[in-house]
Design a protein around this motif. Structure first.
Motif, short mmCIF file in Angstrom:
data_model
loop_
_atom_site.label_atom_id
_atom_site.label_comp_id
_atom_site.label_asym_id
_atom_site.label_seq_id
_atom_site.Cartn_x
_atom_site.Cartn_y
_atom_site.Cartn_z
N ASN A 1 5.37 -9.87 -0.14
CA ASN A 1 5.90 -10.33 1.15
C ASN A 1 7.29 -9.78 1.40
N GLU A 2 8.13 -9.76 0.37
CA GLU A 2 9.50 -9.27 0.54
C GLU A 2 9.55 -7.79 0.84
N LYS A 3 8.67 -7.01 0.20
CA LYS A 3 8.70 -5.56 0.33
C LYS A 3 7.73 -5.03 1.38
N GLY A 4 7.01 -5.93 2.06
CA GLY A 4 6.08 -5.50 3.09
C GLY A 4 4.89 -4.73 2.56
N LEU A 5 4.39 -5.12 1.40
CA LEU A 5 3.29 -4.40 0.77
C LEU A 5 1.94 -5.11 0.91
N SER A 6 1.94 -6.25 1.58
CA SER A 6 0.72 -7.05 1.64
C SER A 6 -0.41 -6.35 2.38
N LYS A 7 -0.09 -5.52 3.36
CA LYS A 7 -1.13 -4.88 4.17
C LYS A 7 -1.56 -3.52 3.64
#
Length: 634
Positions: free
Chosen positions: A134-140
């Motif tokens: 979530n912090e690094k924007g890697l979820s997608k």
């Protein structure tokens, strides 16, 4: 009471100091919490024996996190994920358990203990991985989504593990775990299933799961409506907490994982109209408790045991992480997770998880793992979690740049076609423009410097080329000398302005149309020479506002007129705003610009207040069908 205040202050000030510093240096919040725990625990000794007790309380943050994860997953989505859940996730748990079991047996452990160790280390840290994603924007990303599927399967697998581990009990280590046995027996006083035969135990578990599903589906809505009618936010917060705590307590009383029970409840409530209210109420508690959990992991590191077994603990940690990463890498190849996503998938799940602490305590209580072995394994679990943020840093600083460099070194495509319109950017905006033009017989050439984006376009049979639109030779090959228009649809603001300037300088007669993100970007594009700019969100926001008016009961003709009038007033004022912006040498959004913008808002309100249902503008009267065959003359 004073002691509790002092301890709470120590934990809070450690987090307040360490976490922002860790974020500032790019280490991530999780590593910040872990470092804070190490400092106030083993290093300074500010906290001590209460750490284990607090850790059990803080583990409830994991329970809340899985409840929130469940809220984001509708049952239909879970069914769609079944192949990755059972295939990718199931294979990861099975293969990792088998490999770690063999390694433990090589180190001389009985097969029962070795199998329990394999089960423990097959799990990864849901808390650390999802928090970092979530912090690094890697979820997608592809790697992030597949890692989430594996984590979900691991959490589900905890149930059969808890049921299976007691069958591995070793009588010879019962005496060493006598104290733990007493604690376990004391805990069983709060159990609803202690002493039940196996068939009754199975029925109790089934009844609990069905009860959670039925209650969540049928009774939650009347309850939330009743609570919402009080209009007291604190009561709704209390209801949300009551729901999570109650389900966790029920699962514990029947010997199941509280985290899995709340996850199941979240899935059941995923379609509820109160979903977002539940998320907003639970999120602050989840974040605080997860942070506290990570602090206790760092504070709980026993440096004396760590120092006495330094080589063993370091060796076992690296061996476990390398073994898990190797299996994950193999599965990534089998399931065609490519490029940097394969590294992300393998590195993000290479650690042990927070459930490792729970299962280690459970295995000691069930006489499966000796206390001295469990003490070392606890440090291995903690150290692997401690090293996980470092792996994410390595992924950001070492692996991703190499893949970007490799993409940059790729040779651009040979463009074998020319088009009336050249489109720079194959993203969501450029794709829509391209599809509309191609569907109407207008030849296009679409370029993008992201190779992965071009690959995605080719999978759905949209013709596009890998290339840098700022390269004169590439534009020449694409037929820019004969093109009529150039569409700038790239995502980077500075690059889009620079490209517009370059095109108008080298091909001044070419019409340049560009996508903008806001007014400032639009002004910069006009200044660079763009013939037409459009804010990517303007028309969608205008249409949404119009739909709100229609839903509110206003007549569609009236709404369409007001929408057109709003756009016309905006358009009439745009040149004045741009001139004021471009002529302001010191501050482009200075007081003169602000006054002009305020006058624009007043003009819009004045226009909206006029009623001219009997007077139609020339533009409205101009909407007449074209003559037959007009398109053949184009």
């Amino acid at each position: 009471m004073t002691g509790y205040f002092v301890q709470a202050f120590i934990y809070l000030i450690a987090a307040v100091i360490a976490v922002p510093l860790a974020k500032k240096f790019g280490l991530g919040s999780v590593l910040g919490y872990l470092i804070a725990g190490v400092i106030i625990g083993p290093v300074t000794g500010l906290v001590g024996k209460e750490t284990v007790t607090i850790q059990h309380f803080a583990e409830f943050g994991v329970v809340m996190m899985l409840f929130l994860v469940g809220l984001e997953l509708e049952p239909k989505m879970l069914w769609q994920m079944r192949h990755r859940l059972l295939g990718l996730g199931g294979l990861q748990v099975a293969l990792t358990t088998g490999l770690i079991t063999i390694i433990a047996m090589v180190f001389g452990q009985p097969w029962q203990t070795a199998l329990a160790i394999g089960l423990i280390f097959s799990l990864s840290s849901t808390a650390i991985v999802l928090q970092t994603f979530n912090e690094k924007g890697l979820s997608k990303t592809q790697g992030g989504q597949n890692a989430f599927s594996v984590l979900l399967m691991q959490d589900i697998a905890v149930i059969p593990m808890l049921a299976f581990i007691p069958m591995l009990a070793l009588p010879e280590i019962a005496d060493a775990a006598a104290s733990l046995k007493e604690a376990s027996e004391h805990h069983q006083e709060l159990s609803l299933v202690s002493g039940l035969p196996s068939w009754a135990y199975a029925l109790a578990i089934l009844a609990s799961i069905v009860g959670v599903i039925v209650t969540g589906h049928y009774l939650s809505r009347p309850l939330f409506h009743y609570v919402a009618s009080s209009h007291l936010r604190e009561i709704f917060v209390a209801t949300a907490l009551m729901l999570v705590v109650g389900i966790a307590a029920l699962m514990s009383l029947v010997g199941l994982s509280p985290a899995l029970g709340t996850f199941l409840a979240g899935v059941v409530l995923a379609n509820s109209e109160f979903k977002h209210e539940l998320e907003s109420n639970i999120e602050p508690f989840k974040g605080l408790l997860l942070g506290l959990f990570f602090i206790t992991v760092g504070a709980g590191i026993n440096f004396s045991i760590f120092a006495d077994n330094l080589v063993v603990i370091l060796g076992l940690t690296l061996l476990v992480m390398l073994s898990k990463a190797a299996i994950l890498w193999l599965l990534a190849m089998i399931f065609k997770i490519n490029n940097s996503d394969r590294w992300l998938f393998a590195l993000s799940l290479a650690q042990a998880g927070e459930f490792g602490f729970v299962l280690l305590s459970f295995t000691m209580a069930q006489h499966v793992i000796a206390p001295d072995v469990a003490a070392i394994l606890q440090l291995v679990v903690a150290l692997s979690m401690f090293l996980t943020p470092v792996l994410f840093i390595a992924f950001d600083k070492i692996i991703l740049p190499r893949y970007r460099d490799a993409i940059n070194q790729m040779e651009f495509d040979d463009i074998d076609d020319c088009g009336t319109v050249i489109i720079a950017g194959a993203g969501r905006f450029g794709q829509i423009v391209n599809r509309l033009l191609v569907a109407n017989g207008i030849k296009t050439v679409m370029l993008d410097h992201e190779a992965t984006q071009i690959e995605n376009m080719r999978r759905i049979e949209i013709k596009s080329y890998f290339g840098d639109a700022t390269r004169p030779d590439l534009l020449h090959t694409a037929g820019i000398d004969d093109a009529l228009m150039f569409v700038v649809a790239i995502d980077n603001i500075d690059n889009s302005v620079a490209l517009t300037h370059h095109i108008k300088k080298s091909h001044p007669k070419l019409t340049v149309l560009s996508r903008s993100f806001d007014k400032g970007h639009s002004y910069a594009l006009r200044q660079a020479g763009a013939d037409f700019t459009i804010n990517e969100t303007y028309h969608s926001a205008l249409e949404l506002g119009a739909e709100v008016m229609r839903k509110a009961g206003l007549h569609p003709f009236f709404v369409e007129h007001k929408k057109t009038l709003f756009a016309q007033v905006e358009q009439d004022a745009s040149d004045d705003l741009y001139q004021k912006w471009s002529n302001s040498e010191e501050e482009q959004y200075g007081s003169d610009y602000q006054k002009l913008f305020i006058r624009l808002e007043q003009a819009i309100k004045s226009a909206m207040g006029r009623d001219r249902l009997d007077k139609h503008s020339a533009s409205e009267r101009g909407w007449t069908p074209p003559p037959k065959g007009y398109d053949k003359k184009l």
